[in-house]
Design an enzyme around this catalytic site. Sequence first.
Site, PDB file in Angstrom:
ATOM      1  N   ASP A 110       0.823  -1.207   0.000  1.00  0.00           N
ATOM      2  CA  ASP A 110       0.000   0.000   0.000  1.00  0.00           C
ATOM      3  C   ASP A 110       0.861   1.263   0.000  1.00  0.00           C
ATOM      4  OD1 ASP A 110      -2.976   0.916   0.384  1.00  0.00           O
ATOM      5  OD2 ASP A 110      -1.904   1.968   1.982  1.00  0.00           O
ATOM      6  N   HIS A 280      -7.491  -6.452  -0.234  1.00  0.00           N
ATOM      7  CA  HIS A 280      -6.364  -5.528  -0.248  1.00  0.00           C
ATOM      8  C   HIS A 280      -5.247  -5.947   0.698  1.00  0.00           C
ATOM      9  CE1 HIS A 280      -4.081  -1.868  -0.480  1.00  0.00           C
ATOM     10  NE2 HIS A 280      -4.360  -1.518   0.766  1.00  0.00           N
TER      11      HIS A 280
END
Length: 300
Positions: A110, A280
């Site tokens: 991320d 994610h």
Amino acid sequence: MADLADLFPGFESHYVDTAAGRIFARTGGSGPPLLLLHGYPQTGVMWHKMAPELAKTHTLVIPDLPGYGWSAAPEPGAHHDPYSKRAMGEAMVRVMEHLGHAHFAVAAHDRGARVGYRIGLDHPGRLDKLAVFDILPTSAMWHHMDRARAMTAYHWMFLAQPHPFPETVIGKDPRYYFDWTLASWTAAKDLSAFDPRALAHYRASCEVPERIRAMCEDYRAGATIDLMHDEADLAAGRTIDCPVLAVWGTKWIPGRGASPLEAWRAFAPDVSGAPVEAGHFVCEEAPGEVLAALVPFLAR
């Protein structure tokens, strides 16, 4: 946050002074140095499921990024410079130098992966290898922000709004906002992927007003100075000079549409990778599958 569980038994703790303030980092393991960088809205604790295996072959350095966890939160600049991935990358290079590592590998998720690829572009020769987890380059995200992506990545626009709007909205009930964010980005759409002890670390960091501000500044930088840096590198033809591994979740943004490898080739000619069955948070939803891709890549 002193009463939080230690998820890295046997690791050492360090505070390193940098231009971005004092950075907290854990170190453990033995072998070539590997810098592990976390994403939003987490801390270095996100690596707790993978660290024991990686520590068998590498000396791990696991910092909290500026503004997150136990690291200092720099004062916001007029142009969000302190939270640019360039400034964060400089801080991480200083941490590694302080710990005796002039050259190192990076595995990052991320926002941390944005710091990682910025190090690769800004510091040629520093990185031996770079692994990026569940992201597309910042420029690719903004240049392809269609209706479907905007509905999923709404936080890119929301968090980048001028201070104090997003900080005020989040601050009314930060536990609700961050728990909902974590859950909604997983494949299962709940918090089951997160160890409750790790979740306590994330909540403790996310509920501090100065860290809410820092996270918003991170995204404000992403919408402005980080995009400018990406576009300048693309225009100049600068690329990352080490092998790059991209791993992404099938149930999140990079797993939708064209292969992420196409986007990464603009910055990383030597890129390879594959998806894993996850949302994610691939390192906590599917740590075994991520390790199965990462360990051979690091050993190559």
